[in-house]
Design an enzyme around this catalytic site. Structure first.
Site, PDB file in Angstrom:
ATOM      1  N   LYS A   1      36.140  44.514  49.077  1.00 34.02           N
ATOM      2  CA  LYS A   1      35.500  43.311  49.787  1.00 34.02           C
ATOM      3  C   LYS A   1      35.404  43.429  51.210  1.00 34.02           C
ATOM      4  CE  LYS A   1      36.843  39.866  46.431  1.00 34.02           C
ATOM      5  NZ  LYS A   1      37.631  38.408  46.129  1.00 34.02           N
TER       6      LYS A   1
ATOM      7  N   HIS B   1      31.021  53.181  14.860  1.00 29.96           N
ATOM      8  CA  HIS B   1      29.845  54.057  14.899  1.00 29.96           C
ATOM      9  C   HIS B   1      29.587  55.079  16.228  1.00 29.96           C
ATOM     10  CE1 HIS B   1      28.840  53.079  10.722  1.00 29.96           C
ATOM     11  NE2 HIS B   1      29.370  52.127  11.031  1.00 29.96           N
TER      12      HIS B   1
ATOM     13  N   GLU C   1      43.271  45.084  36.616  1.00 31.32           N
ATOM     14  CA  GLU C   1      43.530  44.586  37.990  1.00 31.32           C
ATOM     15  C   GLU C   1      45.094  44.211  38.360  1.00 31.32           C
ATOM     16  OE1 GLU C   1      40.307  42.242  39.399  1.00 31.32           O
ATOM     17  OE2 GLU C   1      41.419  41.499  41.024  1.00 31.32           O
TER      18      GLU C   1
HETATM   19  O1  PA5 Z   1      41.651  38.530  40.011  1.00 31.59           O
HETATM   20  C1  PA5 Z   1      41.082  38.368  41.293  1.00 31.59           C
HETATM   21  O2  PA5 Z   1      41.949  37.938  41.936  1.00 31.59           O
HETATM   22  C2  PA5 Z   1      39.666  38.857  41.577  1.00 31.59           C
HETATM   23  O3  PA5 Z   1      39.161  39.579  40.462  1.00 31.59           O
HETATM   24  C3  PA5 Z   1      38.801  37.760  41.922  1.00 31.59           C
HETATM   25  O4  PA5 Z   1      38.528  36.724  40.693  1.00 31.59           O
HETATM   26  C4  PA5 Z   1      37.456  38.155  42.349  1.00 31.59           C
HETATM   27  O5  PA5 Z   1      37.517  38.967  43.331  1.00 31.59           O
HETATM   28  C5  PA5 Z   1      36.660  36.633  42.805  1.00 31.59           C
HETATM   29  O6  PA5 Z   1      37.296  36.226  43.777  1.00 31.59           O
HETATM   30  P1  PA5 Z   1      37.322  34.747  44.338  1.00 31.59           P
HETATM   31  O7  PA5 Z   1      37.363  33.813  43.299  1.00 31.59           O
HETATM   32  O8  PA5 Z   1      38.033  34.728  45.383  1.00 31.59           O
HETATM   33  O9  PA5 Z   1      35.699  34.722  44.567  1.00 31.59           O
END
Ligand code: PA5
Length: 476
Positions: free
Chosen positions: A445, A331, A302
């Protein structure tokens, strides 16, 4: 764990061995040389300066977490103590960065069958982390929980994530029906102090609340209340974890490339990416570290998977992170790693000393092909197999390096998490991208909000409605 003593801290330092990334060992075709390091001197210096200049600022607030949470840690420890007295189950409702850290640290630092242990041996509540909206999973969870003995922790930085808020709505409704005004005693909120819906809801409901600092993004949040509260509840020494992160932070401030494990691994991955190695395999040789690989996959994928650079150029960079487990995946996946395309860097995580020793029993004396194992331990076997895999990969000219933990404890896990966070920050700076945003995740989202008719997402809905309809002829 005597993390206040310099000698002990030194003895618990992680080691990064990158011999098998170097041409001398892996061959000139695939490997790197000291000349490559020199040729990238400017990239390294610029990345180092960028990261150091931005420490504690903007979305790099996470660099300060090992230093600035004294009062919060005290509150977390007191809350965890209280939870231990009153409850037997602690359930995290969250997803992505709000879930993967708690899962990874729980697996690393608790008994590997913690939830299955009888209470007398377990001593701390069971931990469940619910990071999906699969209806069967939610129903199954509710089947096993005794609500009288359960407290939930809803965790969302944005306070808006559909999955987490849906879980919250379901659980809070059940709690209110069962406990009325006392429902709030079964729910803790961890969220932004000033942004999003959850904080508003928490105030109205009178929930105990912990805050996620503004400059700490989801995937960098394990060392703030997101991760510290669940960890403390299951008996993990969170002060030691933060001390480990602090120790690693000091090491990662070193300007000398060859003495800074985050900077050198960032450079190696950066150079590998330039050579088309677009896959990063994370392969711990320890079940306790299995979910550290999952956590890493989010952090790396990410943070570095970006379409544009900081100057607005389309770059489409990033490495696809893949999790593997030693020896299990020897394996299955290792066949591909050794003989498939030359498109991977494999990071092995080794553990020098396991917390348990299991002897391999004597037997089968008359069958030498089995009895060669006798007199050894499983500890020797797992580490021997790790060395064997390293050797097999290296002789097949496959880039790999090994991070060794002297042992798995709260301090070394703090070091490891922080090392990966710094490595990610340096690599992002080398790629000249924004490491800390996630427009791709937000795109998904927003599309969900639009499809569910959420106010403010009408134009996305319209755009989706006018997208080409699927052709049934392409479905069979
Ligand atoms: O790293 C990130 O920003 C995302 O993966 C969030 O952790 C994830 O989308 C969850 O978001 P939130 O904590 O706002 O619910």
């Amino acid at each position: 764990m005597d993390y206040k003593k310099t000698d002990w801290r030194k003895s618990m330092e992680l080691k990064v061995d990158y011999n098998n990334m170097m041409a001398d060992y892996i061959g000139a075709d695939q490997g790197f040389t000291l000349d490559d390091f020199s040729a990238n001197k400017k990239v390294v210096n610029d990345a180092y300066k960028t990261v150091m200049a931005n420490r504690g600022k903007g979305m790099m607030g996470w660099t300060e977490l090992p230093y600035n949470q004294k009062e919060i840690v005290a509150d977390i420890i007191a809350t965890a103590k209280d939870i231990k007295k009153k409850f037997d189950n602690f359930v995290v409702l969250g997803i992505g960065g709000s879930a993967l850290g708690p899962i990874a640290v729980f697996q690393a630092l608790c008994h590997l069958r913690h939830n299955e242990l009888p209470k007398s041996k377990r001593k701390f509540p069971k931990l469940y982390v619910e990071d999906n909206v699969d209806p069967e999973r939610m129903a199954a969870l509710l089947d096993v929980l005794d609500l009288d003995k359960t407290i939930f922790n809803v965790v969302t930085k944005s306070g808006a994530t559909s999955e987490t808020m849906a879980q919250y709505l379901i659980i809070m409704d059940i709690l209110k029906k069962k406990y009325g005004e006392k429902a709030k005693d079964h729910m803790i909120a961890t969220t932004s102090e000033n942004k999003g819906n959850l904080i508003k809801i928490a105030k109205v409901e009178g929930l105990k609340t912990f805050y996620i600092p503004d400059g700490v993004g989801g995937r960098f949040s394990e060392l703030c209340p997101v991760g510290l509260l669940p960890a403390a509840v299951v008996g993990i020494d969170i002060k030691a974890m933060l001390a480990g992160a602090q120790h690693m932070d000091k090491i990662c401030k070193n300007k000398d490339l060859r003495k800074n494990p985050a900077l050198i691994t960032a450079l190696l991955e950066f150079m590998a990416m330039k050579k088309g190695k677009n896959i990063s395999v994370m392969m711990p040789y320890a079940d306790s570290l299995k979910y550290i690989a999952d956590w890493y996959c989010q952090l790396w994928g990410e943070s570095l998977g970006k379409a544009v650079d900081n100057d607005g150029n389309e770059v489409f960079v990033g490495q696809t992170p893949v999790k593997a487990l030693g020896v299990t995946d020897q394996h299955s996946q290792v066949q591909l790693y050794r003989e498939g395309p030359f498109d991977k860097v494999i990071t092995i995580i080794a553990v020098e000393s396991f917390r348990k020793t299991v002897d391999i029993s004597e037997g089968c004396k008359d069958i030498p092909d089995v009895s060669f194992l006798c007199g050894h331990t499983m500890n020797e076997l797992i580490n021997t197999e790790r060395k064997a895999t390293e050797y097999a990969l290296t002789t097949a000219h496959r880039l790999n390096y090994t991070i060794t933990l002297p042992e798995v404890n709260a301090f070394t896990i703090g070091e490891l998490l922080y090392l990966f966070e710094m490595e990610t920050a340096f690599t992002g700076a080398m790629l000249n991208i924004n490491t800390f945003n996630q427009p791709g995740v937000e795109g998904g989202k927003n599309a969900t909000y639009a499809l569910f008719g959420r106010k403010g997402y009408e134009s996305t809905k319209q755009e989706m409605d006018t997208a080409p309809k699927k052709n049934p002829e392409y479905v069979c």
